[in-house]
Write a protein that holds these residues in place. Structure first.
Motif, PDB file in Angstrom:
ATOM      1  N   ILE A 256      12.134   5.418 -14.906  1.00 40.60           N
ATOM      2  CA  ILE A 256      11.696   4.202 -15.582  1.00 40.60           C
ATOM      3  C   ILE A 256      12.221   2.951 -14.892  1.00 40.60           C
ATOM      4  CG2 ILE A 256      11.321   5.289 -17.803  1.00 40.60           C
ATOM      5  CD1 ILE A 256      14.061   4.292 -18.675  1.00 40.60           C
ATOM      6  N   THR A 257      12.749   3.137 -13.711  1.00 43.05           N
ATOM      7  CA  THR A 257      13.090   2.008 -12.845  1.00 43.05           C
ATOM      8  C   THR A 257      12.549   2.314 -11.457  1.00 43.05           C
ATOM      9  OG1 THR A 257      15.243   2.982 -12.282  1.00 43.05           O
ATOM     10  CG2 THR A 257      15.183   1.404 -14.105  1.00 43.05           C
ATOM     11  N   SER A 258      12.213   1.285 -10.711  1.00 38.80           N
ATOM     12  CA  SER A 258      11.662   1.476  -9.368  1.00 38.80           C
ATOM     13  C   SER A 258      12.777   1.707  -8.363  1.00 38.80           C
ATOM     14  CB  SER A 258      10.844   0.245  -8.947  1.00 38.80           C
ATOM     15  OG  SER A 258       9.710   0.107  -9.771  1.00 38.80           O
ATOM     16  N   ASP A 259      12.630   2.724  -7.549  1.00 42.51           N
ATOM     17  CA  ASP A 259      13.572   2.965  -6.459  1.00 42.51           C
ATOM     18  C   ASP A 259      13.392   1.919  -5.373  1.00 42.51           C
ATOM     19  OD1 ASP A 259      14.620   5.210  -7.669  1.00 42.51           O
ATOM     20  OD2 ASP A 259      13.141   6.551  -6.739  1.00 42.51           O
ATOM     21  N   PHE A 260      14.454   1.694  -4.614  1.00 42.47           N
ATOM     22  CA  PHE A 260      14.343   0.820  -3.453  1.00 42.47           C
ATOM     23  C   PHE A 260      13.529   1.535  -2.376  1.00 42.47           C
ATOM     24  CE2 PHE A 260      15.790  -0.440   0.774  1.00 42.47           C
ATOM     25  CZ  PHE A 260      15.549  -1.804   0.726  1.00 42.47           C
ATOM     26  N   SER A 261      12.576   0.824  -1.779  1.00 44.92           N
ATOM     27  CA  SER A 261      11.741   1.413  -0.731  1.00 44.92           C
ATOM     28  C   SER A 261      11.157   0.310   0.129  1.00 44.92           C
ATOM     29  CB  SER A 261      10.604   2.241  -1.345  1.00 44.92           C
ATOM     30  OG  SER A 261       9.737   2.730  -0.355  1.00 44.92           O
ATOM     31  N   MET A 262      11.174   0.506   1.451  1.00 43.03           N
ATOM     32  CA  MET A 262      10.578  -0.459   2.381  1.00 43.03           C
ATOM     33  C   MET A 262       9.258   0.105   2.900  1.00 43.03           C
ATOM     34  SD  MET A 262      13.821  -1.805   4.635  1.00 43.03           S
ATOM     35  CE  MET A 262      12.710  -2.813   5.623  1.00 43.03           C
ATOM     36  N   PRO A 263       8.147  -0.363   2.383  1.00 42.25           N
ATOM     37  CA  PRO A 263       6.863   0.171   2.862  1.00 42.25           C
ATOM     38  C   PRO A 263       6.557  -0.294   4.279  1.00 42.25           C
ATOM     39  CG  PRO A 263       6.486  -1.647   1.352  1.00 42.25           C
ATOM     40  CD  PRO A 263       7.964  -1.384   1.335  1.00 42.25           C
ATOM     41  N   HIS A 264       5.852   0.547   5.016  1.00 44.78           N
ATOM     42  CA  HIS A 264       5.384   0.150   6.339  1.00 44.78           C
ATOM     43  C   HIS A 264       4.320  -0.939   6.191  1.00 44.78           C
ATOM     44  CE1 HIS A 264       7.539   3.354   8.316  1.00 44.78           C
ATOM     45  NE2 HIS A 264       7.020   4.233   7.465  1.00 44.78           N
ATOM     46  N   ARG A 265       4.120  -1.689   7.255  1.00 45.72           N
ATOM     47  CA  ARG A 265       3.131  -2.771   7.212  1.00 45.72           C
ATOM     48  C   ARG A 265       1.736  -2.199   7.475  1.00 45.72           C
ATOM     49  NH1 ARG A 265       5.367  -8.207   9.955  1.00 45.72           N
ATOM     50  NH2 ARG A 265       3.594  -8.953   8.739  1.00 45.72           N
ATOM     51  N   GLN A 266       1.326  -1.342   6.576  1.00 47.59           N
ATOM     52  CA  GLN A 266       0.012  -0.725   6.621  1.00 47.59           C
ATOM     53  C   GLN A 266      -0.582  -0.783   5.218  1.00 47.59           C
ATOM     54  OE1 GLN A 266       0.903   3.205   8.023  1.00 47.59           O
ATOM     55  NE2 GLN A 266       1.012   2.587  10.168  1.00 47.59           N
ATOM     56  N   ILE A 267      -1.902  -0.866   5.157  1.00 50.33           N
ATOM     57  CA  ILE A 267      -2.557  -1.089   3.859  1.00 50.33           C
ATOM     58  C   ILE A 267      -2.287   0.052   2.884  1.00 50.33           C
ATOM     59  CG2 ILE A 267      -4.742  -0.075   4.665  1.00 50.33           C
ATOM     60  CD1 ILE A 267      -6.143  -2.136   2.847  1.00 50.33           C
ATOM     61  N   HIS A 268      -2.265   1.307   3.376  1.00 46.23           N
ATOM     62  CA  HIS A 268      -2.018   2.427   2.477  1.00 46.23           C
ATOM     63  C   HIS A 268      -0.623   2.326   1.860  1.00 46.23           C
ATOM     64  CE1 HIS A 268      -5.208   3.798   5.138  1.00 46.23           C
ATOM     65  NE2 HIS A 268      -5.534   4.705   4.227  1.00 46.23           N
ATOM     66  N   ALA A 269       0.374   2.049   2.707  1.00 42.81           N
ATOM     67  CA  ALA A 269       1.748   1.986   2.220  1.00 42.81           C
ATOM     68  C   ALA A 269       1.944   0.821   1.266  1.00 42.81           C
ATOM     69  CB  ALA A 269       2.705   1.880   3.407  1.00 42.81           C
ATOM     70  N   ILE A 270       1.380  -0.321   1.609  1.00 41.86           N
ATOM     71  CA  ILE A 270       1.547  -1.506   0.772  1.00 41.86           C
ATOM     72  C   ILE A 270       0.842  -1.325  -0.575  1.00 41.86           C
ATOM     73  CG2 ILE A 270       0.991  -3.957   0.569  1.00 41.86           C
ATOM     74  CD1 ILE A 270       1.321  -4.112   3.645  1.00 41.86           C
ATOM     75  N   LEU A 271      -0.394  -0.809  -0.544  1.00 41.24           N
ATOM     76  CA  LEU A 271      -1.126  -0.602  -1.789  1.00 41.24           C
ATOM     77  C   LEU A 271      -0.438   0.451  -2.648  1.00 41.24           C
ATOM     78  CD1 LEU A 271      -3.575  -1.223  -3.545  1.00 41.24           C
ATOM     79  CD2 LEU A 271      -4.867   0.498  -2.265  1.00 41.24           C
TER      80      LEU A 271
END
Length: 564
Positions: free
Chosen positions: A454-469
């Motif tokens: 019920i809390t969001s984990d820390f995560s660094m998405p790649h600069r790609q549309i799939h990861a960001i979306l």
């Protein structure tokens, strides 16, 4: 003198033999033996298929016989005639007129078919710069003259067409005049016409807001209601008493809820629920939660054997980044007629199994009465049941939405449905029915299984549309979960209903390596089952007291959700 004439005749014969042997070098049809004879009208004669070109000597003899009616006394006369033809191009001998086309100003005959399948004369043609076979069409700039192709406009050679000396096209290849008008009986290549655009398989039948409001499922009028309508929701209330169970979405984290139910059965404390609701992955767990422990084996198989390949194919569609045909096939295998019969039987007892989807056209939540659909019992009901579950689990952007046929005042059209968690992270009842002053629910206990933290984990998405979306959707869903949890907590306190919530704890640290990671799901399933067997799965339960109590040193620890 005779010897000189004989030598001259032999020289002329040698020239003619050399010319007559050449068409096979340029004609694909003669080389392959796929030539057709013609009748008097220039059409292919039935059954008149020439065999493969005879050996070179036979072809030469035929050509010589054709061009030399008499070899003895007429050789000298033939030579003179040919010389006269060269010097007087305006004249054509009767024999030559019927056999070949002279070197002339280009003209097309009615029988010369332009851009048509190849046709050649029964006899081998002669190789001369100005000659082609009798059925060879001609490329020429001038107007067509009936029945002939001649050097002079006034002369005609029957059933022949001529090729300019500068062209070496094969006899069977028809040439198209660049500028001439079509002669009678001559087929011309028409200007390339614009092809009709392919039918748009994604095209939809338009409908209005009024038609949408009146839309129903043909033959199953009680199949669904608007999930935000208190009045309509009353039609779905159960006729038996008992606790309610709401199962949230969460994708691969649904393995937690599946393991929890199996472990709950093994603990001996799993109740029979009067109402089971599901959204997204919760809709896939729902049938087994509704039917009870005898379906635990199938529930275990579905969440421990499943892999990403059983859910999607990594290729885009016009509506999504991934293609979910594997998930559709998996649902078809799991949702059988026997499963529908079992759900229909429980529905007839007064219990309810409900599934939430999001109607993308209306922008509203829809609650499906799955027991009523199952009770219909035919192929149409089976198809609709599968479509609703698939739609509820269709992650927006990643999975295709599902089109569901409806009818409104005699007009049929398709609605677009997708992930139920967009409008309901988990569903208990319409907000108005649990927040109003006179709100009532026919239960005294509600269980909620949240298939995520019920809390969001820390995560660094790649600069790609799939990861960001994907990251954006995940954050939005967790935020929606927290808001829904706060609302149901406040409502349960007001209504005096006990609320029991289970969710993936923060200390579960198995790494999720991707969508529907097989190893991650197995670990999460085992964790949920173990916690339920040990009676600890609801340890982080939000206890809702009927009356406010003063805080004491022995106050039970609340979950993170209750501290928001």
């Amino acid at each position: 003198m005779k010897s000189k004439l004989a030598l001259a005749s032999l020289a002329m014969i040698a020239i003619l033999i050399g010319v007559s042997a050449s068409p096979s070098l340029f004609s694909p049809s003669l080389s392959s033996g796929v030539a057709f004879a013609q009748n008097d009208n220039g059409a292919p004669e039935k059954g008149a298929v020439q065999e493969k070109a005879a050996p070179k000597k036979d072809a030469q003899k035929k050509a010589v016989q054709k061009t030399e009616p008499k070899k003895s006394d007429t050789q000298h006369k033939d030579s003179q005639k040919r010389s006269a033809q060269k010097s007087e191009p305006h004249k054509a001998t009767p024999q030559a007129a019927h056999q070949t086309a002279q070197k002339q100003s280009p003209q097309a005959t009615p029988q010369a078919v332009q851009k048509q399948p190849p046709k050649v004369a029964p006899q081998a043609a002669q190789k001369q710069p100005s000659q082609v076979t009798a059925q060879t069409a001609q490329k020429q700039p001038s107007q067509a003259a009936p029945q002939t192709a001649q050097k002079q406009p006034s002369q005609a050679a029957p059933q022949t067409a001529q090729k300019p000396p500068s062209q070496a096209a094969a006899p069977q290849t028809a040439q198209k005049p660049p500028s001439q008008a079509a002669a009678p009986q001559t087929a011309q290549k028409q200007p390339s016409q614009k092809k009709d655009p392919p039918k748009d398989i994604l095209a939809r039948t338009p409908f209005t807001l009024e038609e949408q409001a009146a839309a129903t499922i043909p033959g199953i009028p009680d199949a669904r209601v608007w999930g935000d309508s208190e009045t309509e929701f009353k039609r779905l209330l159960p006729t038996v008493s008992g606790p309610w169970l709401a199962i949230s979405g969460g994708g691969a984290d649904g393995a937690f809820g599946a393991g929890l139910l199996v472990g709950w059965t093994q603990s001996g404390n799993r109740p029979d629920f009067a109402v089971v609701t599901g959204a997204s992955i919760g809709a896939l767990i729902g049938p087994y939660a509704f039917l009870g422990s005898e379906f635990d084996g199938e529930l275990t198989k579905n969440f421990t054997d499943i892999t990403a390949a059983d859910v999607f194919e990594a290729k885009p569609t016009p509506e999504s980044f991934l293609d979910t045909w594997p998930l559709k096939r998996l649902i078809e295998k799991r949702v059988t007629r026997n499963l529908l019969k079992a759900i229909a039987a429980e529905h007839m007892k007064g219990r309810r199994y409900l599934v939430a989807t999001t109607n993308l056209d209306a922008g509203r939540r829809v609650i499906w009465n799955m027991g009523a659909i199952a009770a219909r019992g035919d192929d149409k009901a089976l198809k609709l049941f599968r479509e609703v579950i698939l739609a509820s689990a269709s992650i927006p952007g990643f999975f295709q939405p599902v089109s569901i046929e409806v009818e409104s005042n005699g007009k049929k059209f398709h609605e677009m449905h997708l992930d139920g968690t967009i409008t309901s992270p988990f569903f208990v009842a319409p907000e108005s029915s649990i927040t109003s002053q006179d709100a009532r629910l026919p239960t005294d206990q509600i269980y909620v299984i949240i298939n995520s933290k019920i809390t969001s984990d820390f995560s660094m998405p790649h600069r790609q549309i799939h990861a960001i979306l994907g990251r954006t959707i995940g954050v939005a869903l967790v935020t929606g979960l927290r808001a829904e949890l706060m609302l149901i907590t406040a409502s349960a306190r007001q209504l005096g209903i006990g609320l029991n919530v289970a969710h993936v704890p923060e200390d579960f640290t198995e790494v999720n390596r991707g969508l529907f990671d097989h190893i991650y799901m197995q670990a999460l399933f085992r964790y949920g089952a173990e916690q339920a067997m040990n009676g600890q799965v609801f340890q982080n339960i939000v206890q809702i007291p009927v009356k406010a109590q003063a805080p004491t040193d022995e106050q039970p620890e609340l979950s993170a959700a209750s501290r928001q």
